[in-house]
Design a protein around this motif. Structure first.
Motif, PDB file in Angstrom:
ATOM      1  N   ILE A 148     -23.691  67.220 -11.338  1.00  0.00           N
ATOM      2  CA  ILE A 148     -24.809  68.134 -11.108  1.00  0.00           C
ATOM      3  C   ILE A 148     -24.387  69.359 -10.298  1.00  0.00           C
ATOM      4  O   ILE A 148     -24.495  70.487 -10.749  1.00  0.00           O
ATOM      5  N   LYS A 149     -23.849  69.140  -9.090  1.00  0.00           N
ATOM      6  CA  LYS A 149     -23.468  70.264  -8.231  1.00  0.00           C
ATOM      7  C   LYS A 149     -22.316  71.071  -8.817  1.00  0.00           C
ATOM      8  O   LYS A 149     -22.362  72.290  -8.871  1.00  0.00           O
ATOM      9  N   LEU A 150     -21.249  70.363  -9.224  1.00  0.00           N
ATOM     10  CA  LEU A 150     -20.047  71.061  -9.706  1.00  0.00           C
ATOM     11  C   LEU A 150     -20.097  71.337 -11.205  1.00  0.00           C
ATOM     12  O   LEU A 150     -19.307  72.117 -11.712  1.00  0.00           O
ATOM     13  N   ASP A 151     -21.006  70.657 -11.912  1.00  0.00           N
ATOM     14  CA  ASP A 151     -21.144  70.814 -13.357  1.00  0.00           C
ATOM     15  C   ASP A 151     -19.804  70.621 -14.084  1.00  0.00           C
ATOM     16  O   ASP A 151     -19.424  71.400 -14.956  1.00  0.00           O
ATOM     17  N   MET A 152     -19.076  69.577 -13.694  1.00  0.00           N
ATOM     18  CA  MET A 152     -17.780  69.271 -14.308  1.00  0.00           C
ATOM     19  C   MET A 152     -17.952  68.077 -15.247  1.00  0.00           C
ATOM     20  O   MET A 152     -18.683  67.150 -14.930  1.00  0.00           O
ATOM     21  N   ASP A 153     -17.249  68.104 -16.387  1.00  0.00           N
ATOM     22  CA  ASP A 153     -17.319  66.954 -17.294  1.00  0.00           C
ATOM     23  C   ASP A 153     -16.049  66.102 -17.239  1.00  0.00           C
ATOM     24  O   ASP A 153     -15.720  65.387 -18.177  1.00  0.00           O
ATOM     25  N   THR A 154     -15.374  66.166 -16.083  1.00  0.00           N
ATOM     26  CA  THR A 154     -14.188  65.349 -15.837  1.00  0.00           C
ATOM     27  C   THR A 154     -14.509  63.873 -16.073  1.00  0.00           C
ATOM     28  O   THR A 154     -15.527  63.385 -15.574  1.00  0.00           O
ATOM     29  N   PRO A 155     -13.665  63.145 -16.826  1.00  0.00           N
ATOM     30  CA  PRO A 155     -13.922  61.713 -17.022  1.00  0.00           C
ATOM     31  C   PRO A 155     -13.920  60.962 -15.685  1.00  0.00           C
ATOM     32  O   PRO A 155     -13.096  61.254 -14.817  1.00  0.00           O
ATOM     33  N   ILE A 156     -14.849  60.027 -15.552  1.00  0.00           N
ATOM     34  CA  ILE A 156     -14.964  59.239 -14.320  1.00  0.00           C
ATOM     35  C   ILE A 156     -14.962  57.748 -14.663  1.00  0.00           C
ATOM     36  O   ILE A 156     -15.753  57.297 -15.498  1.00  0.00           O
ATOM     37  N   ILE A 157     -14.054  57.012 -14.002  1.00  0.00           N
ATOM     38  CA  ILE A 157     -14.041  55.551 -14.103  1.00  0.00           C
ATOM     39  C   ILE A 157     -14.558  55.012 -12.776  1.00  0.00           C
ATOM     40  O   ILE A 157     -14.083  55.434 -11.721  1.00  0.00           O
ATOM     41  N   VAL A 158     -15.542  54.119 -12.824  1.00  0.00           N
ATOM     42  CA  VAL A 158     -16.032  53.508 -11.590  1.00  0.00           C
ATOM     43  C   VAL A 158     -15.645  52.038 -11.576  1.00  0.00           C
ATOM     44  O   VAL A 158     -15.530  51.413 -12.615  1.00  0.00           O
TER      45      VAL A 158
END
Length: 124
Positions: free
Chosen positions: A69-79
């Protein structure tokens, strides 16, 4: 070289994962909590983010939401998260996480998932 931010408050686990991923040729940036993670994400602009859900100060969920939301990045995220956190996992996916692993997990499996996500990630 692909950059990865790894946010994990368990030092033993994070060092193990750092070693394993660096062996695969990734550059690792380590965060011990969500606050560090956000700073590293903003300064390093990683190709992939790996975060624990439960961390001091700022949770993995807040990290995901900040990135999307803040950075508007679509970097893949693994949790990843300990067992019995189903609700948190669903929240993580709703916020924009790409993949999930329950703890304990195999570092080799993580490497496979990292490679898969980075292979399909658009080149920015």
């Amino acid at each position: 070289m692909k950059k990865i931010v790894l946010a994990e408050d368990n030092t033993t686990l994070s060092l193990l994962l750092k070693f394993r991923l660096e062996k695969e040729g990734y550059e690792l940036f380590m965060a011990k909590d969500g606050k560090d993670a956000i700073e590293l994400i903003e300064t390093q602009e990683p190709d992939l983010i790996i975060t624990d859900i439960m961390m001091p100060f700022i949770s993995g969920l807040e990290v995901i939401s900040h990135v999307r939301i803040k950075l508007d990045m679509d970097t893949p995220i693994i949790v990843f998260s300990a067992a019995g956190q189903e609700e948190m996992v669903l929240k993580a996916f709703n916020l924009g996480a790409n993949d999930f692993m329950g703890k304990p997990f195999s570092p080799n499996e993580l490497v496979i998932r990292v490679k898969r996500l980075l292979a399909v990630a658009p080149i920015s």
